[in-house]
Scaffold this motif. Structure first.
Motif, PDB file in Angstrom:
ATOM      1  N   PRO A  22       0.958  -1.273  -0.011  1.00  0.00           N
ATOM      2  CA  PRO A  22       0.078  -0.118  -0.061  1.00  0.00           C
ATOM      3  C   PRO A  22       0.782   1.356  -0.041  1.00  0.00           C
ATOM      4  CG  PRO A  22       0.159  -0.928   2.149  1.00  0.00           C
ATOM      5  CD  PRO A  22       0.586  -1.882   1.285  1.00  0.00           C
TER       6      PRO A  22
ATOM      7  N   LEU B   3       0.509   5.658   0.603  1.00  0.00           N
ATOM      8  CA  LEU B   3      -0.408   6.537   0.673  1.00  0.00           C
ATOM      9  C   LEU B   3      -0.338   7.751  -0.344  1.00  0.00           C
ATOM     10  CD1 LEU B   3      -2.098   8.178   3.094  1.00  0.00           C
ATOM     11  CD2 LEU B   3       0.063   9.121   3.703  1.00  0.00           C
TER      12      LEU B   3
ATOM     13  N   TRP C 211      -5.226   5.659   0.484  1.00  0.00           N
ATOM     14  CA  TRP C 211      -4.412   4.447   0.329  1.00  0.00           C
ATOM     15  C   TRP C 211      -4.473   3.796  -0.907  1.00  0.00           C
ATOM     16  CZ3 TRP C 211      -0.221   3.885   3.262  1.00  0.00           C
ATOM     17  CH2 TRP C 211      -0.039   4.390   4.800  1.00  0.00           C
TER      18      TRP C 211
END
Length: 129
Positions: free
Chosen positions: A5, A7, A123
């Motif tokens: 993931p 941001l 995300w």
């Protein structure tokens, strides 16, 4: 493709938050891959959620943080300064709010712009190399 993931956070303008996000994501996807500057894959975001709850900013009433947010100036969902929007986005990310779950982007309306401007955050997965 990296499943990790990532941001994302960016500002974009448009008549609606969905159109502003889509226009930014389209331009972002055209950018060449930069191995030392990875980006989140914004094409994986399917929902834009406008954040109207300003509850964390109400702590300023008690004298915390900064004095730039004036709760008497407007109802929840009113435009925010960029600093307050950044601060609120950080709190929502830390609290794992539903608007920052993978596949969703939070959107905060920013003040002082000629056309509606939004701070988007959330995300996604890392864009393909």
């Amino acid at each position: 493709m990296h499943p990790y993931p990532m941001l994302f956070r960016f500002t974009a303008s448009g008549p609606t938050p969905q159109r502003a996000f889509a226009a930014y994501a389209a331009k972002d996807s055209e950018q060449p891959v930069a191995p030392f500057a990875p980006r989140a894959d914004l094409t994986k975001v399917t929902t834009v959620a406008v954040v109207c709850d300003r509850a964390p900013l109400r702590a300023i009433d008690a004298g915390y943080f900064n004095a730039s947010y004036d709760p008497a100036a407007g109802a929840d969902g009113a435009p925010l300064s960029e600093d307050d929007a950044e601060w609120l986005a950080d709190r929502l990310i830390e609290d794992d709010a539903p608007c920052v779950r993978p596949g969703t982007s939070g959107a905060l309306l920013l003040a002082d712009a000629p056309e509606p401007s939004w701070l988007f955050f959330g995300w996604s997965v890392r864009a393909a190399d």
